[in-house]
Structures are given as structure tokens and as C-alpha cells.
Design an enzyme around this catalytic site. Structure first.
Site, PDB file in Angstrom:
ATOM      1  CB  SER A 177       9.943  -1.228   6.555  1.00 39.99           C
ATOM      2  OG  SER A 177       9.099  -2.241   6.223  1.00 39.99           O
ATOM      3  CB  ILE A 217      -1.027  -0.083   1.262  1.00 38.96           C
ATOM      4  CG1 ILE A 217      -2.245   1.095   1.128  1.00 38.96           C
ATOM      5  CG2 ILE A 217      -0.400   0.004   2.545  1.00 38.96           C
ATOM      6  CD1 ILE A 217      -2.858   0.862  -0.350  1.00 38.96           C
ATOM      7  CE  LYS A 250      -7.973  -0.393   4.346  1.00 32.58           C
ATOM      8  NZ  LYS A 250      -8.431  -1.804   4.280  1.00 32.58           N
TER       9      LYS A 250
END
Length: 311
Positions: free
Chosen positions: A40, A18, A94
Site C-alpha cells: 500500500s 474497507i 468491487k
């Protein structure tokens, strides 16, 4: 706090699909941001310092103004808390957290430290959503249906976290539908739900949910994550002014079959514009209604075991 004229110095956490598909392109086109660091476990962003953890990033890059958190929801609370307590504004991809209570606590922490928290429901920024909201506000609704059917193998290949407890399963895309529905429909409450759990997964692959609105209008929701062929992301409402179809995940609006709104998608650019707006204003934007509906579906839902799902 960034100056009103200078760009917001941003760090991004969780460099996955994403981020590469949506966040990085949106940020590249927005002069209001300067992406200066990433954290990450696996991915990296070229041209900026990369770190294995958010803690390492916060220690090494103290001049960060804000952090965009894009890791799976099960791991987001600790990362968000670390950023907020370091005085950084936080954008939550989200769903904003694995539980409602986690995000409620993050709101408290953000307020305590005087920084902004943004639960970024990107589907609310689809181009036809506001037009649908305006239409429904002027009409009397007799019924509504949410139909969200897509192929998980296409959109989330090899992403096992979505099947783990807290990964939401089919409610990962379904919460996009709920983010739109809670924005354009009257307040609604779940009355019943059936959740289809594959024998070999801890999260549902389909859901059948019934709602009623605060004024008694019935709303149904059908979620399916094994849809083959055309994908569907539609909200349909029968009204005294005609049948409304909001399709394409909020991209196109039709009334009685006539398209009245159809513009190019720009969800993530608008999402980052909104984040900059609340940062500059010293405000937060944390609507928990979509997440609450997911929690209610799990609480009220009947578990139905279906055939094992294989990637």
C-alpha cells in the site's frame, strides 16, 4: 497452487478503510488463509512485511498463492495483471475494474495462466439475498424498485478518488444494489437514466434509472449519496405472492410486512470462503452484469448538473 490442506498464502493490496473494517477481520477468523504480506502507498498491516507496490511485494514474497486487490478501481487492472502473470490467484474488490473491457481482459489473462479470478460482489452474500432469490423465482413479478440512499460523508470521508473519472460516484454503493438485483431478478436492461453531477465533481452524486426485464417488468432505481438521517438499502418487488421488501442491503427479508429472514451479516467471511472454493477448484467467478449496468447508465444517461458538493 496451494495444497488442498494447507492455508492459502495471501497478500493484500491497498490498506484502506474497507480492508481494516472488513477484509482483515474476515481473514483473521478464517484458518484457510495465511496473510503473509501487504502492499500500500499509505497503510500498513502489523506483523507482516509491507511493501510500497504490488510489484515489490511479488518480487520479495514469491511463495504467495493469491492476492486480494482493494485499491480504487482506476488502478486495479495493472495490479491484477501483474499478479495473474506471476501465477497468483486474484480477488477483485468491487467494482472489479474501471471498465468492462479491463475485466474481460483479466479473465483472458487468468485463463492463459491457469489461475483463478474472482469478482467479489460482497452484497450478494448478505444473509437474506438467497431467500429473496428463492421467493422471486416462485412468484410472478409485476414491478420492482431499488432504493439505495446513503451519506457519502459518513461512508467515504475524504476519499477523493470516488469523485474522479472512473471512481463511479454514487454508483460505488449503487453497484452493490445492482449486484443483488442482477442475482435475484430476471435479466434486465436500462431504458433511460438521469445522472446528477455536482458542478465541482466528475462523477454523479445521484442517479434515477429505469429498467425493463427480459419479460417486460418495469424496474426503477433511485440512488442518492447525500441522504441524511436513516440510510436505506432496499429492493422492493410487487408479486402475485405479496410485496417483497429486501432491506438493510440484503440483511432482512419481509413479505407483506412479515419478516421471514433476518440473520447477522457475514458478507466478507462468506466472500473469502467462496474465493478459497474457486482457488481449490481451479475455477474463476467473474460476473460482469453489475458493472455492465453501470457502463450502460453512463452511456444512456442524461447528465444533469446540480449544486456543487462540498465534503
Amino acid at each position: 497452487m496451494p495444497s488442498n490442506k494447507g492455508p492459502i498464502k495471501l497478500g493484500i493490496v491497498g490498506v484502506g478503510k474497507i480492508v481494516r473494517d472488513q477484509h482483515l477481520p474476515a481473514l483473521a477468523k478464517n484458518s484457510g488463509y495465511q496473510l503473509i504480506a501487504a502492499a500500500s502507498r499509505h497503510g500498513k498491516v502489523d506483523g507482516i512485511p509491507n511493501f510500497p507496490t504490488i510489484e515489490a511485494m511479488l518480487d520479495a514474497v514469491p511463495d504467495l498463492d493469491a492476492v486480494s486487490l482493494c485499491m480504487p478501481p482506476q488502478f486495479r487492472y495493472d495490479a491484477a495483471r501483474a499478479a495473474l502473470e506471476a501465477g497468483k490467484h486474484v480477488l477483485l474488490e468491487k467494482p472489479p475494474g474501471a471498465t468492462v473491457s479491463e475485466v474481460e481482459d483479466l479473465k483472458r489473462i487468468a485463463g492463459k495462466h491457469g489461475v483463478s479470478l474472482f469478482a467479489s460482489w460482497h452484497s450478494r452474500y448478505a444473509p437474506a439475498v438467497e431467500a429473496a432469490r428463492a421467493f422471486l423465482a416462485s412468484a410472478r413479478i409485476s414491478s420492482a424498485a431499488i432504493i439505495w440512499k446513503e451519506d457519502v460523508r459518513r461512508w467515504h470521508p475524504n476519499q477523493e478518488w470516488i469523485w474522479a473519472p472512473g471512481g463511479f460516484g454514487v454508483f460505488d454503493p449503487g453497484i452493490n444494489a445492482l449486484s443483488i438485483a442482477t442475482h435475484i431478478l430476471p435479466a434486465m436492461f436500462i431504458t433511460s437514466a438521469v445522472l446528477d453531477f455536482p458542478e465541482n465533481r466528475a462523477s454523479p452524486v445521484a442517479a434515477h434509472v429505469a429498467f425493463r426485464t427480459s419479460n417486460g417488468v418495469p424496474v426503477t432505481m433511485e440512488l442518492d449519496w447525500l441522504q441524511t438521517g436513516p440510510q436505506s438499502w432496499d429492493i422492493v418487488a410487487e408479486t402475485d405472492k405479496g410485496k417483497m421488501v429486501l432491506s438493510g442491503g440484503g440483511a432482512k427479508l419481509a413479505i407483506d410486512g412479515k419478516v421471514v429472514h433476518d440473520e447477522p451479516e457475514a458478507e466478507y467471511p462468506m466472500l473469502y470462503s467462496r474465493f478459497a472454493e474457486i482457488v481449490r477448484a481451479g475455477a474463476s467467478d467473474v460476473d460482469l452484469a453489475p458493472l455492465q449496468h453501470v457502463a450502460d447508465a453512463f452511456m444512456l444517461g442524461k447528465r444533469n448538473v446540480v449544486e456543487a458538493f462540498f465534503d
